[in-house]
Design a protein around this motif. Structure first.
Motif, PDB file in Angstrom:
ATOM      1  N   ALA A 138      -2.766  -9.039  -9.894  1.00  0.00           N
ATOM      2  CA  ALA A 138      -1.511  -8.362  -9.566  1.00  0.00           C
ATOM      3  C   ALA A 138      -0.407  -8.794 -10.519  1.00  0.00           C
ATOM      4  O   ALA A 138       0.419  -7.981 -10.953  1.00  0.00           O
TER       5      ALA A 138
ATOM      6  N   ARG B 158       1.747  -6.276 -12.800  1.00  0.00           N
ATOM      7  CA  ARG B 158       3.205  -6.202 -12.659  1.00  0.00           C
ATOM      8  C   ARG B 158       3.900  -6.357 -14.008  1.00  0.00           C
ATOM      9  O   ARG B 158       4.988  -5.815 -14.228  1.00  0.00           O
TER      10      ARG B 158
ATOM     11  N   PRO C  13       5.596   4.438  -7.746  1.00  0.00           N
ATOM     12  CA  PRO C  13       5.526   3.313  -6.809  1.00  0.00           C
ATOM     13  C   PRO C  13       4.973   3.718  -5.445  1.00  0.00           C
ATOM     14  O   PRO C  13       5.094   4.854  -5.008  1.00  0.00           O
TER      15      PRO C  13
ATOM     16  N   PRO D 298       5.028   1.707  -1.646  1.00  0.00           N
ATOM     17  CA  PRO D 298       5.278   0.516  -0.829  1.00  0.00           C
ATOM     18  C   PRO D 298       4.014   0.010  -0.129  1.00  0.00           C
ATOM     19  O   PRO D 298       3.815  -1.199  -0.002  1.00  0.00           O
TER      20      PRO D 298
ATOM     21  N   SER E   8       1.882  -1.819  -2.599  1.00  0.00           N
ATOM     22  CA  SER E   8       2.540  -3.084  -2.910  1.00  0.00           C
ATOM     23  C   SER E   8       2.312  -4.113  -1.807  1.00  0.00           C
ATOM     24  O   SER E   8       2.072  -5.295  -2.074  1.00  0.00           O
ATOM     25  N   SER E   9       2.345  -3.665  -0.550  1.00  0.00           N
ATOM     26  CA  SER E   9       2.160  -4.596   0.566  1.00  0.00           C
ATOM     27  C   SER E   9       0.734  -5.134   0.630  1.00  0.00           C
ATOM     28  O   SER E   9       0.499  -6.246   1.087  1.00  0.00           O
TER      29      SER E   9
ATOM     30  N   THR F 232      -1.580  -5.121  -2.171  1.00  0.00           N
ATOM     31  CA  THR F 232      -2.075  -5.706  -3.423  1.00  0.00           C
ATOM     32  C   THR F 232      -1.075  -6.620  -4.122  1.00  0.00           C
ATOM     33  O   THR F 232      -1.460  -7.399  -4.997  1.00  0.00           O
TER      34      THR F 232
ATOM     35  N   VAL G 155       1.364  -5.365  -5.984  1.00  0.00           N
ATOM     36  CA  VAL G 155       1.865  -4.610  -7.133  1.00  0.00           C
ATOM     37  C   VAL G 155       2.079  -3.177  -6.685  1.00  0.00           C
ATOM     38  O   VAL G 155       1.300  -2.642  -5.881  1.00  0.00           O
ATOM     39  N   ASP G 156       3.145  -2.530  -7.178  1.00  0.00           N
ATOM     40  CA  ASP G 156       3.530  -1.214  -6.652  1.00  0.00           C
ATOM     41  C   ASP G 156       2.597  -0.073  -7.026  1.00  0.00           C
ATOM     42  O   ASP G 156       2.591   0.985  -6.390  1.00  0.00           O
ATOM     43  N   ASN G 157       1.807  -0.263  -8.068  1.00  0.00           N
ATOM     44  CA  ASN G 157       0.880   0.788  -8.510  1.00  0.00           C
ATOM     45  C   ASN G 157      -0.287   0.126  -9.223  1.00  0.00           C
ATOM     46  O   ASN G 157      -0.064  -0.698 -10.120  1.00  0.00           O
TER      47      ASN G 157
END
Length: 338
Positions: free
Chosen positions: A278, A282, A290, A292, A295-296, A298, A300-302
């Motif tokens: 991650a 990032r 993105p 959320p 992100s929660s 992994t 990372v947002d994508n």
């Protein structure tokens, strides 16, 4: 390059060592008759064709030091097609002539013959028509640049047509101003060449030459089967008119390193897959789509877009979601040169 060299006399063994030193292949296997007991040579036991079968499947280039007749008889049972066969050359034991015998273009035997002839002070005997006429050899050019040849039948047709007159070529990238003899820029005609990653057929009969430059970024839910991932990849490629032959690698987050469906899909596509942390994802520069939720889970947002770009390309397809799978595509920089 994996190189095999076969010699049948002591004088031939001396020449074989010169060939090995000249080519400096990553892996070389030399073979001769057991009775000579030559160091660095594997002994073979008759019949020769059995030993050749193993070498033929292993090597990229095969050099016979002896007669063309012996070479022809030895390889005959193992010859398949020019996409699979190694380049095969024959050198007389006096080192006078170097003869490309098989896979002169795609297998690289013609080019290798010229290298060996120059190093040994010999004469290369190249008989393929495009080489003799000094015309563009499409299969040699494609092989040297790692381009996927869409149809060997059309490649043969193009080579034949070039001997009669120029053949049009169209490319997604800008081509050099001076094209090789036998080619002209164009996008219409009965027979022509197209170079690019998209599925385009500008000619009635189009020989597609595809650079392997597309990078897949993948994400998926835990336990997603191979079929679902493969279908998502196929859908993204179709929707964006991209040629599957252009795929060269895939990537995802390290949380998916043991995801069997993803691993199996990449194996089926015959491309390597890398996994990044991650933190590494990032750090990839750029703007990405993105999520959320991602992100929660992994950190990372994508995943898919960042993973594709991390492999060394520019994003050309944003995240596409399909049945629990996310796919993005990046493209490595490439150019056309002759």
């Amino acid at each position: 390059m994996r190189l095999s060299i076969l010699a049948f006399t002591r004088r031939g063994c001396v020449l074989a060592r010169r060939v090995k030193i000249t080519l400096g292949a990553a892996e070389t296997r030399m073979m001769t008759m057991e009775k000579f007991g030559e160091p660095d040579f594997e002994p073979y036991h008759p019949p020769l064709t059995e030993a050749l079968g193993r070498l033929f499947a292993w090597c990229d280039q095969m050099v016979f030091i002896g007669s063309t007749g012996m070479a022809v008889r030895g390889i005959a049972p193992w010859v398949k097609d020019k996409k699979q066969d190694p380049g095969v050359l024959v050198i007389d034991e006096g080192g006078t002539f170097v003869i490309p015998l098989l896979s002169g273009h795609i297998g690289g035997a013609n080019a290798l013959a010229r290298v060996l002839a120059a190093a040994l002070g010999a004469q290369s005997v190249v008989t393929t028509a495009t080489d003799v006429e000094g015309k563009f050899s499409v299969d040699t050019w494609a092989a040297e640049r790692g381009l996927h040849i869409g149809s060997m039948a059309l490649a043969k047709a193009v080579s034949a047509a070039i001997l009669e007159g120029p053949v049009p070529i169209r490319c997604e990238k800008q081509m050099p101003g001076n094209l090789p003899a036998g080619l002209v820029p164009g996008d219409t005609g009965v027979l022509g060449i197209y170079v690019g990653v998209h599925r385009v057929a500008p000619f009635t009969k189009t020989l597609c030459l595809t650079p392997k430059v597309l990078l897949l970024g993948l994400g998926c839910r835990r336990g997603t089967p191979r079929q679902a991932i493969a279908q998502a990849v196929e859908r993204v490629l179709e929707e964006n008119n991209l040629n599957p032959a252009a795929l060269c690698a895939a990537a995802s987050i390290d949380l998916k390193a043991d995801e069997q469906g993803l691993l199996d899909c990449c194996r089926e596509l015959n491309i390597p897959v890398q996994f990044f942390s991650a933190e590494e994802l990032r750090a990839v520069p750029g703007e990405f789509t993105p999520s959320p939720f991602v992100s929660s889970v992994t950190g990372v947002d994508n995943v898919c877009e960042r993973a594709a770009v991390k492999l060394g390309g520019t994003r050309i397809v944003k995240k596409t979601a399909c049945q629990g799978v996310t796919v993005a595509v990046a493209e490595k920089d490439w150019e056309v040169s002759f």
